[in-house]
Design a protein around this motif. Structure first.
Motif, PDB file in Angstrom:
ATOM      1  N   GLY A  39       0.832  -1.205   0.000  1.00  0.00           N
ATOM      2  CA  GLY A  39       0.000   0.000   0.000  1.00  0.00           C
ATOM      3  C   GLY A  39       0.859   1.244   0.000  1.00  0.00           C
ATOM      4  N   GLU A  40       1.465   1.532  -1.131  1.00  0.00           N
ATOM      5  CA  GLU A  40       2.399   2.644  -1.242  1.00  0.00           C
ATOM      6  C   GLU A  40       1.724   3.803  -1.971  1.00  0.00           C
ATOM      7  OE1 GLU A  40       5.524   3.766   0.211  1.00  0.00           O
ATOM      8  OE2 GLU A  40       6.372   1.932  -0.636  1.00  0.00           O
ATOM      9  N   PRO A  41       1.535   4.953  -1.311  1.00  0.00           N
ATOM     10  CA  PRO A  41       0.930   6.105  -1.995  1.00  0.00           C
ATOM     11  C   PRO A  41       1.765   6.540  -3.195  1.00  0.00           C
ATOM     12  CG  PRO A  41       0.920   6.421   0.380  1.00  0.00           C
ATOM     13  CD  PRO A  41       1.764   5.212   0.118  1.00  0.00           C
ATOM     14  N   ASP A  42       1.114   7.202  -4.155  1.00  0.00           N
ATOM     15  CA  ASP A  42       1.796   7.614  -5.372  1.00  0.00           C
ATOM     16  C   ASP A  42       2.223   9.081  -5.323  1.00  0.00           C
ATOM     17  OD1 ASP A  42      -0.674   8.768  -5.505  1.00  0.00           O
ATOM     18  OD2 ASP A  42      -1.137   8.125  -7.548  1.00  0.00           O
ATOM     19  N   VAL A 120     -11.557 -13.007  11.639  1.00  0.00           N
ATOM     20  CA  VAL A 120     -10.914 -12.217  10.586  1.00  0.00           C
ATOM     21  C   VAL A 120     -11.792 -12.248   9.334  1.00  0.00           C
ATOM     22  CG1 VAL A 120      -8.831 -11.879   9.215  1.00  0.00           C
ATOM     23  CG2 VAL A 120      -8.654 -12.906  11.498  1.00  0.00           C
ATOM     24  N   PRO A 121     -12.471 -11.145   9.009  1.00  0.00           N
ATOM     25  CA  PRO A 121     -13.242 -11.094   7.759  1.00  0.00           C
ATOM     26  C   PRO A 121     -12.319 -11.225   6.548  1.00  0.00           C
ATOM     27  CG  PRO A 121     -13.935  -9.350   9.262  1.00  0.00           C
ATOM     28  CD  PRO A 121     -12.667  -9.922   9.820  1.00  0.00           C
ATOM     29  N   ALA A 122     -12.788 -11.942   5.532  1.00  0.00           N
ATOM     30  CA  ALA A 122     -12.013 -12.126   4.305  1.00  0.00           C
ATOM     31  C   ALA A 122     -12.763 -11.526   3.120  1.00  0.00           C
ATOM     32  CB  ALA A 122     -11.753 -13.614   4.072  1.00  0.00           C
ATOM     33  N   PRO A 123     -12.025 -10.940   2.168  1.00  0.00           N
ATOM     34  CA  PRO A 123     -10.580 -10.853   2.012  1.00  0.00           C
ATOM     35  C   PRO A 123      -9.926 -10.019   3.124  1.00  0.00           C
ATOM     36  CG  PRO A 123     -11.684 -10.376  -0.072  1.00  0.00           C
ATOM     37  CD  PRO A 123     -12.729 -10.347   1.004  1.00  0.00           C
ATOM     38  N   TYR A 124      -8.681 -10.366   3.450  1.00  0.00           N
ATOM     39  CA  TYR A 124      -7.990  -9.690   4.550  1.00  0.00           C
ATOM     40  C   TYR A 124      -6.538  -9.414   4.179  1.00  0.00           C
ATOM     41  CZ  TYR A 124      -6.698 -14.590   5.259  1.00  0.00           C
ATOM     42  OH  TYR A 124      -6.270 -15.882   5.054  1.00  0.00           O
ATOM     43  N   TRP A 125      -5.951  -8.465   4.900  1.00  0.00           N
ATOM     44  CA  TRP A 125      -4.515  -8.192   4.785  1.00  0.00           C
ATOM     45  C   TRP A 125      -3.763  -9.417   5.282  1.00  0.00           C
ATOM     46  CZ3 TRP A 125      -1.206  -5.761   8.976  1.00  0.00           C
ATOM     47  CH2 TRP A 125       0.092  -5.470   8.489  1.00  0.00           C
ATOM     48  N   PRO A 173     -11.459   1.829   6.011  1.00  0.00           N
ATOM     49  CA  PRO A 173     -11.556   1.224   4.686  1.00  0.00           C
ATOM     50  C   PRO A 173     -10.690  -0.025   4.586  1.00  0.00           C
ATOM     51  CG  PRO A 173     -11.320   3.603   4.497  1.00  0.00           C
ATOM     52  CD  PRO A 173     -11.055   3.255   5.924  1.00  0.00           C
ATOM     53  N   SER A 174     -11.182  -0.976   3.798  1.00  0.00           N
ATOM     54  CA  SER A 174     -10.583  -2.301   3.801  1.00  0.00           C
ATOM     55  C   SER A 174      -9.314  -2.392   2.970  1.00  0.00           C
ATOM     56  CB  SER A 174     -11.589  -3.326   3.272  1.00  0.00           C
ATOM     57  OG  SER A 174     -10.979  -4.574   3.049  1.00  0.00           O
ATOM     58  N   ASN A 175      -8.350  -3.085   3.519  1.00  0.00           N
ATOM     59  CA  ASN A 175      -7.210  -3.591   2.767  1.00  0.00           C
ATOM     60  C   ASN A 175      -7.424  -5.099   2.663  1.00  0.00           C
ATOM     61  OD1 ASN A 175      -4.753  -4.442   1.771  1.00  0.00           O
ATOM     62  ND2 ASN A 175      -3.529  -3.724   3.508  1.00  0.00           N
ATOM     63  N   SER A 203      -9.713  -2.330  15.516  1.00  0.00           N
ATOM     64  CA  SER A 203     -10.231  -1.547  14.385  1.00  0.00           C
ATOM     65  C   SER A 203      -9.076  -0.909  13.622  1.00  0.00           C
ATOM     66  CB  SER A 203     -11.192  -0.470  14.895  1.00  0.00           C
ATOM     67  OG  SER A 203     -11.761   0.246  13.826  1.00  0.00           O
ATOM     68  N   ASP A 204      -8.721  -1.522  12.507  1.00  0.00           N
ATOM     69  CA  ASP A 204      -7.611  -1.047  11.681  1.00  0.00           C
ATOM     70  C   ASP A 204      -8.130   0.054  10.756  1.00  0.00           C
ATOM     71  OD1 ASP A 204      -5.478  -0.636  10.011  1.00  0.00           O
ATOM     72  OD2 ASP A 204      -5.191  -2.749   9.478  1.00  0.00           O
ATOM     73  N   GLU A 205      -7.727   1.294  11.040  1.00  0.00           N
ATOM     74  CA  GLU A 205      -8.237   2.449  10.306  1.00  0.00           C
ATOM     75  C   GLU A 205      -7.131   3.193   9.561  1.00  0.00           C
ATOM     76  OE1 GLU A 205     -10.786   4.756  12.915  1.00  0.00           O
ATOM     77  OE2 GLU A 205     -11.567   2.935  13.877  1.00  0.00           O
ATOM     78  N   ILE A 206      -6.062   2.465   9.213  1.00  0.00           N
ATOM     79  CA  ILE A 206      -4.901   3.101   8.599  1.00  0.00           C
ATOM     80  C   ILE A 206      -5.228   3.736   7.248  1.00  0.00           C
ATOM     81  CG2 ILE A 206      -4.087   0.987   7.483  1.00  0.00           C
ATOM     82  CD1 ILE A 206      -1.874   3.714   9.077  1.00  0.00           C
TER      83      ILE A 206
END
Length: 266
Positions: A39-42, A120-125, A173-175, A203-206
């Motif tokens: 997840g690399e910003p542009d 763990v909901p899927a799809p998941y990181w 938002p989901s990764n 709660s992963d909110e990154i």
């Protein structure tokens, strides 16, 4: 003699990093590749942030920092959570770590005993399930396909919870899907969790600010769950600071103290 621990050999290598490495190898060979792995910003880290970092170096911010992070930084995180999310925390409830990844791992290691279940909901990181393994927990995977916009339903969550359930990892938002839970969807999940007080929500909110469908909502905003939500966030995605490794945990005081105790050892 080579002998590795079962703890290590039970882990899989990071699929994300493997994909990224393969992408870089192909690019080096002249292949035109679009890398959708990390997840690399542009864009680059904004200039004011870089200038502040240079100033900090000149001002000799080069010694060991406090285990939970510099006080000024934790105050800024408290202000951000209030301003942007409507959440009230004290500085003692904030633990700054080497990226949000360490914040998640700290939380799981503080909560999970051998045999405890983590939903763990899927799809998941990809790292979620490996961190649960590291904590000697059991992954309970909840599939959520495209027909439900990659989001679990309250009925799925209710059916998955058992007396052994210790935590739910929720990423919005989901990764990797980009799906975003609405306020009403989170409230419906919170209603289920209210009936199961042993379950802590991680709660992963990154990806909070990479959101194209509406305002971000945090499950920590519901009073019924206030004392058992661990909010994970950081600066990597919103400010293109992936290499800076600055993430944080905002949690009930009992969990924040435990995470600080753990982090003080590694």
């Amino acid at each position: 003699m080579e002998h590795l621990s079962v703890r290590l050999t039970s882990l899989s290598s990071s699929a994300t990093l493997a994909m990224s490495q393969k992408s870089n190898e192909l690019k080096a060979q002249g292949v035109d590749v679009i890398n959708l792995s990390v997840g690399e910003p542009d864009f680059f880290t904004p200039d004011p942030i870089k200038a502040a970092a240079k100033k900090a170096i000149d001002n000799n911010f080069s010694f060991y920092s406090p285990v939970p992070g510099f006080l000024d930084l934790r105050k800024a995180i408290v202000a951000k959570l209030k301003r942007e999310n409507g959440l009230d925390y004290t500085v003692d409830q904030i633990i700054v770590s080497n990226g949000a990844k360490q914040s998640i791992c700290n939380t799981l290691l503080c909560l999970v005993d051998p045999g405890d279940e983590v939903i763990v909901p899927a799809p998941y990181w990809v790292s979620y399930v490996e961190m649960v393994k590291l904590a000697e927990g059991m992954n309970v995977i909840l599939p959520a396909g495209i027909d439900q916009n990659f989001k679990i339903t309250p009925e799925q969550l209710e059916a998955a919870i058992t007396p052994k359930t210790k935590a739910l990892i929720l990423c919005t938002p989901s990764n990797p899907t980009g799906s975003v839970y609405s306020h009403d969807e989170l409230e419906a999940l919170a209603d289920v969790l209210a009936r199961h007080p042993q379950v802590v929500v991680i709660s992963d909110e990154i990806y909070e600010h990479i959101n194209y469908v509406g305002r971000h909502a945090s499950i920590a905003s519901f009073p019924v769950l206030r004392d058992r939500v661990a909010v994970i966030n950081g600066v990597s995605k919103a400010y293109a600071m992936t290499g800076w490794r600055i993430g944080f945990l905002a949690a009930p005081l009992w969990l924040a103290r435990a995470a600080s105790k753990l982090q003080g050892q590694y």
